[in-house]
Scaffold this active site. Structure first.
Site, short mmCIF file in Angstrom:
data_model
loop_
_atom_site.label_atom_id
_atom_site.label_comp_id
_atom_site.label_asym_id
_atom_site.label_seq_id
_atom_site.Cartn_x
_atom_site.Cartn_y
_atom_site.Cartn_z
N CYS A 130 46.88 47.79 46.00
CA CYS A 130 48.01 48.71 46.14
C CYS A 130 49.09 48.05 47.00
CB CYS A 130 47.58 50.03 46.80
SG CYS A 130 49.01 51.10 47.12
N ILE A 193 47.32 44.09 35.58
CA ILE A 193 47.67 43.89 36.98
C ILE A 193 48.06 45.24 37.61
CG2 ILE A 193 48.47 41.49 36.79
CD1 ILE A 193 51.35 42.62 36.45
N GLY A 246 50.04 46.66 32.13
CA GLY A 246 51.35 46.26 32.63
C GLY A 246 52.37 46.44 31.52
N GLY A 268 49.83 52.93 31.09
CA GLY A 268 50.19 53.68 32.28
C GLY A 268 51.53 54.36 32.18
O1 DOR Z 1 51.83 50.99 42.43
C1 DOR Z 1 50.89 51.51 42.99
N1 DOR Z 1 51.05 52.69 43.63
N2 DOR Z 1 49.70 50.91 42.98
C2 DOR Z 1 48.63 51.40 43.63
O2 DOR Z 1 47.60 50.78 43.61
C3 DOR Z 1 48.72 52.65 44.35
C4 DOR Z 1 49.96 53.43 44.11
C5 DOR Z 1 50.31 54.34 45.26
O3 DOR Z 1 49.60 55.34 45.42
O4 DOR Z 1 51.25 54.05 46.01
#
Ligand code: DOR
Length: 306
Positions: A130, A193, A246, A268
């Site tokens: 994250c 990713i 991605g 996603g």
């Molecule tokens: O982009 C992201 N946002 N990736 C993550 O793994 C967690 C998420 C977040 O909750 O901020």
């Protein structure tokens, strides 16, 4: 018809197309639009030991080529997930691939322990990548040693029947070395990713759009980066299963990830414009494989390298 069956580690799934962590919560919002039992699995929003409210809003922003987020790991916590969301999915016969997150190695291990033998939990995606944390030092996936410590602890604590996939970050100079390290630490597969660290500044306020912080970039803007990561890792570690994600919006996007080496893909950001996207990508990928003479998905995995 093309045989679309595949597997996550040793766990068979009927479709190679899954949701992506964080983009479809725990599946409830997609249920009116698609058959959750027909998709590969619902990859859940990362869960932590305790419920979290996440960062203050605004925490999502669209750009012409992708989406920026700084959600900050909002979620119900493992107790809520076990009490409500996982039983809801299991009652429907949907498979859950549960994303887990934490700030310490022991957090991840405890989460894996709590998820042992839970009905409907096909496996675990270990979110060590994250980007929306206080410091880069907290991103385990940026360091092969820190990444392997988490994965080794999860693999040791998790149900042996549940495959463990490590979710990697594109924000590293050598993703292959991280992939190799976590595989040696026991990962059964790799998810590639997570979002790419990005920034948008509002020309009117002259400040970063997401409440003054950076964010994770997703959507079409990062697709070539994601595809390159899948390609490089499959080239170096051809036996390691890859869940690719991605910016996948359609069957031809998904096909590229399969040809690069992914044996399954997650959709996603595309669900925000089309709640049927996961099911639609399955149909479009099946048609694209048939049109190219493939009898099965498996034959196409890594084809671009041969
Ligand atoms: O982009 C992201 N946002 N990736 C993550 O793994 C967690 C998420 C977040 O909750 O901020």
């Amino acid at each position: 018809a093309v045989d679309m069956t595949t597997a996550l580690g040793a766990a068979p799934i009927p479709s190679p197309v899954l949701t992506a962590s964080g983009c479809s919560a725990f599946g409830q919002e997609l249920d009116p639009f698609i058959d959750l039992t027909a998709i590969g699995a619902v990859v859940t929003k990362s869960v932590q030991l305790r419920a979290r409210s996440g960062r203050p809003t605004p925490r999502m922003a669209e750009t012409p080529s992708g989406m920026l987020n700084s959600i900050g790991l909002q979620g119900p916590g493992i107790d809520g997930l076990l009490a409500d969301d996982l039983p809801w999915l299991a009652e429907r016969g949907a498979r859950a691939f549960v994303s887990i997150a934490g700030t310490r190695v022991e957090d991840f291990a405890e989460l894996a322990q709590r998820l042992r033998g839970v009905p409907g939990v096909l496996g675990l995606e270990v979110n060590i990548s994250c980007p929306n944390v206080e410091s880069r030092g907290e991103v385990f996936a940026c360091d092969p040693v820190a990444a392997s410590d988490v994965v080794a602890a999860v693999r040791a604590a998790a149900d042996p029947a549940q495959p463990v996939y490590a979710k990697l970050s594109p924000d590293v100079t050598d993703i292959v070395s991280v992939a190799r390290a976590v595989t040696e630490a026991g990962a059964d597969g790799l998810s590639m990713i997570n979002t790419l660290l990005g920034l948008v500044i509002d020309p009117d306020t002259m400040k970063p759009v997401l409440g003054g912080v950076t964010g994770g970039l997703s959507g079409p803007a990062i697709r070539p980066v994601a595809l390159r990561c899948v390609w490089q890792v499959h080239q170096a570690l051809p036996e390691v299963p890859i869940l690719g994600m991605g910016g996948i919006r359609d069957g031809l996007d998904a096909l590229q990830f399969v040809l690069a080496g992914a044996s399954a893909v997650s959709v996603g950001t595309a669900v925000f414009n089309d709640p049927t996207a996961v099911a639609r990508v399955h149909e479009e990928l099946a048609a694209a494989l048939a049109a190219r003479g493939f009898g099965s998905l498996r034959e196409a995995v890594g084809y671009a390298h041969r």
